[in-house]
Scaffold this motif. Structure first.
Motif, PDB file in Angstrom:
ATOM      1  N   ARG A 113       0.805  -1.220   0.000  1.00 37.44           N
ATOM      2  CA  ARG A 113       0.000   0.000   0.000  1.00 37.44           C
ATOM      3  C   ARG A 113       0.838   1.269   0.000  1.00 37.44           C
ATOM      4  O   ARG A 113       0.296   2.373  -0.044  1.00 37.44           O
ATOM      5  CB  ARG A 113      -0.946  -0.006   1.211  1.00 37.44           C
ATOM      6  N   MET A 114       2.141   1.094   0.061  1.00 38.22           N
ATOM      7  CA  MET A 114       3.048   2.231  -0.007  1.00 38.22           C
ATOM      8  C   MET A 114       3.567   2.382  -1.436  1.00 38.22           C
ATOM      9  O   MET A 114       3.590   1.415  -2.205  1.00 38.22           O
ATOM     10  CB  MET A 114       4.217   2.048   0.964  1.00 38.22           C
ATOM     11  N   THR A 115       3.997   3.567  -1.793  1.00 34.66           N
ATOM     12  CA  THR A 115       4.550   3.773  -3.122  1.00 34.66           C
ATOM     13  C   THR A 115       5.928   3.125  -3.225  1.00 34.66           C
ATOM     14  O   THR A 115       6.551   2.769  -2.213  1.00 34.66           O
ATOM     15  CB  THR A 115       4.687   5.273  -3.437  1.00 34.66           C
ATOM     16  N   VAL A 116       6.372   3.000  -4.457  1.00 30.60           N
ATOM     17  CA  VAL A 116       7.711   2.466  -4.697  1.00 30.60           C
ATOM     18  C   VAL A 116       8.749   3.340  -3.992  1.00 30.60           C
ATOM     19  O   VAL A 116       9.653   2.838  -3.325  1.00 30.60           O
ATOM     20  CB  VAL A 116       7.985   2.408  -6.211  1.00 30.60           C
ATOM     21  N   ALA A 117       8.595   4.651  -4.108  1.00 28.78           N
ATOM     22  CA  ALA A 117       9.544   5.572  -3.474  1.00 28.78           C
ATOM     23  C   ALA A 117       9.557   5.411  -1.966  1.00 28.78           C
ATOM     24  O   ALA A 117      10.635   5.412  -1.336  1.00 28.78           O
ATOM     25  CB  ALA A 117       9.198   7.012  -3.845  1.00 28.78           C
ATOM     26  N   ASP A 118       8.376   5.241  -1.351  1.00 27.31           N
ATOM     27  CA  ASP A 118       8.311   5.084   0.100  1.00 27.31           C
ATOM     28  C   ASP A 118       8.917   3.752   0.538  1.00 27.31           C
ATOM     29  O   ASP A 118       9.535   3.661   1.609  1.00 27.31           O
ATOM     30  CB  ASP A 118       6.870   5.197   0.585  1.00 27.31           C
ATOM     31  N   ASN A 119       8.740   2.704  -0.273  1.00 32.01           N
ATOM     32  CA  ASN A 119       9.372   1.427   0.026  1.00 32.01           C
ATOM     33  C   ASN A 119      10.885   1.575   0.068  1.00 32.01           C
ATOM     34  O   ASN A 119      11.553   1.045   0.967  1.00 32.01           O
ATOM     35  CB  ASN A 119       8.986   0.383  -1.024  1.00 32.01           C
TER      36      ASN A 119
END
Length: 282
Positions: A113-119
């Motif tokens: 549920r997180m963006t790629v950037a946040d991951n």
């Protein structure tokens, strides 16, 4: 290292030059013993593979090294794990990461549920070096996996399986590990994507990162590794140079799907002769 028929860990000379040293490791989940007396070495800058079927204890070994066994209700009962001359016994999972050991778990396990950037930002938590080091790590990850830059704002759960594996590996690389623990990175991937992941592992290793690779795809693992260990029901059954293990009849038969041609011919002749004998003896 020992020959393909040797059991147990490597000799003292090899151990002295190792980045990672596992000695006599036994692990249990309650009353169930998952590993028994396992010893292995990962020399600095090497790729070492661990092979074995389901339930052999491969994932348990990585959890023990990364100190994440407790999250799975497991515990080390005997043995030791050393890294860079330091005993990791009693070390927290966070401190293991800070020491330079990072695991990419089986099944990718991205934050869907997180963006790629946040991951990727999550992968840098706990890493040393500050913002500049994080920016440099992100640039390296984007160079290695350009699709992650292209899809930075996309939720991770919408990526393909191969892209999620890239994200899981990229997230691990954000902390600039010196030893990368990879648990079944080719699992569930199409052959072309598995080959791309294998190339990426080679590239990561070429930059100086050691790799401990757990794989059921024995052919892929033996191509990448210099040394390999075979686990069977929680014990080291074989270990030695990867090329020698790849040529071993037992490994070829059990893990590479190579049929013993002579035995197959004998079985074929037996099947042909049996009906003839039955007609004569009827």
């Amino acid at each position: 290292m020992g020959s393909p028929t040797d059991t147990g860990g490597a000799g003292t000379a090899a151990a002295s030059a190792s980045a990672l040293e596992v000695r006599g490791l036994s692990v249990g989940y309650g009353p169930v013993r998952a590993l028994s007396g396992v010893s292995l070495d990962v020399p600095a800058g090497a790729v070492v593979a661990v092979l074995g079927g389901n339930g052999a204890g491969k994932s348990t070994l990585l959890r023990a090294i990364s100190r994440t066994l407790g999250y799975h209700r497991g515990a080390v009962t005997t043995g030791s794990i050393g890294y860079g001359g330091r005993d990791l016994g009693g070390t927290s999972a966070a401190r293991v990461v800070a020491a330079g050991i990072v695991q990419v778990p089986e099944g990718r396990q991205v934050f869907s549920r997180m963006t790629v950037a946040d991951n990727l930002r999550a992968g840098a938590l706990g890493a040393s070096g500050g913002r500049q080091a994080t920016r440099e790590a992100l640039a390296r990850v984007h160079e290695l996996f350009p699709v992650l830059a292209d899809r930075a704002r996309q939720h991770a759960g919408l990526l393909s399986g191969g892209e999620q594996q890239m994200l899981a590996m990229g997230r691990a690389l954000m902390s600039a590990p010196r030893l990368l623990l990879l648990d079944e990175p080719s699992l569930g991937l199409a052959p072309l994507m598995a080959a791309r992941i294998a190339e990426t592992i080679q590239h990561i290793n070429s930059t100086g990162t050691s790799v401990l690779l757990v794989e059921q795809n024995a052919a892929l693992a033996l191509r990448l590794a210099t040394t390999a260990y075979v686990l069977d029901v929680g014990e080291v059954a074989l270990h030695g140079p990867a090329a020698e293990l790849a040529a071993s009849d037992e490994v070829r038969r059990r893990y590479l799907g190579v049929v013993d041609e002579a035995a197959a011919e004998d079985a074929g002749r037996a099947q042909t002769v049996a009906p003839t004998l039955s007609r004569w003896t009827a």
